[in-house]
Motif scaffolding. Structure first.
Motif: not given
Ligand code: ADP
Ligand code: ADP
Length: 229
Positions: A127, A136, A138-139, A142, A169, A172
């Motif tokens: 990515f 998203s 959550g991404m 991150r 999310t 995780k």
């Protein structure tokens, strides 16, 4: 010897609000601490002062054995993660992550290599060239964590980083954060109003109280929650 020593710290804002009252805490190298308490109890104010974003009205916050910049602040030894991932929308995931390295004068090639390595560590291999709008919630968080850790800071300060994410999310990301911490053993300070999250993540929970802005308890909670992998 603590990494950060917070001594008799109080904070009164210009409007008269006393957000933090007479806090004494040591943050040890490598520990995972949660700062737990209801909204408005002074968690953010305390965390921001540890980061050097706002000075105490009374008391001192000392970084032991750290290099200091021209303003007397610890230089590049901390990463900060806000509730909002605060990514630059016009820059790719990789460009967002390498920003602190660029500011530190690391050359382009090395910065890109370290940035890509950090993105892989937070589960975002592939990515690198994605833009924030393509990711998203959550991404994006991150990416924000990767950016905070790319300089390998001694301490990672997080201000309710997962509060805006859905429960799955969030769960995780809790696991992934623990994995990162276990592998790298930075000092983690995690602000939350979730008792569950603090117990799941931490070895130590510092509880703050609503009205007075004081530390009410400093609890050891043993090893992090056992996980299957
Ligand atoms: P928490 O992070 O626990 O929700 P905060 O540290 O954000 O709490 O806020 C603690 C108290 O200080 C609250 O009453 C809040 O309204 C007040 N406060 C926070 N920032 C400021 C500011 N810049 N000026 C005045 N009051 C503030
Ligand atoms: P996160 O926990 O990182 O937010 P989610 O599982 O919530 O990721 O996924 C949110 C959205 O992002 C989903 O629609 C999913 O298709 C997409 N997504 C997440 N991770 C990946 C991945 N590794 N590859 C492709 N798409 C992904």
């Amino acid at each position: 010897r603590p990494l950060v020593a917070i001594r008799n710290v109080s904070k009164q804002f210009a409007n008269g609000t006393i957000a933090v009252r007479d806090v004494n805490l040591d943050l040890a190298a490598g520990e995972f601490v949660s700062l737990l308490g209801p909204s408005g109890c002074g968690k953010s104010t305390l965390l921001r002062m540890v980061a050097g974003l706002g000075d105490p009205s009374v008391g001192t916050i000392d970084w032991m054995g750290s290099a200091h910049d021209a303003w007397g602040r610890p230089a590049r030894e901390l990463g900060f993660v806000f509730q909002d991932p605060t990514l630059m929308p016009w820059a790719t995931a990789l460009d967002n992550v390498v920003l602190p390295l660029k500011l530190a004068g690391v050359n382009r090639g090395e910065a890109a290599a370290r940035g890509a390595e950090m993105l892989a560590l937070v589960g975002l291999k592939g990515f690198e060239t994605s833009y924030p709008r393509e990711l998203s919630g959550g991404m994006k968080m991150r990416v924000s964590i990767a950016r905070a850790l790319v300089t390998h800071p001694k301490i990672l300060l997080m201000d309710e980083p997962f509060a805006a994410l859905d429960e799955i999310t969030r769960h995780k990301l809790n696991d992934d954060l623990l994995r990162l911490w276990e592998a790298n053993r930075f000092t983690a300070v995690f602000v939350t109003h979730s008792v569950f999250e603090s117990v799941y993540l931490s070895q130590r929970i510092v509880v703050m109280a609503a009205r007075p802005g004081r530390v009410m308890a400093d609890l050891r909670v043993g090893a992090p929650y056992p996980r299957d992998d």
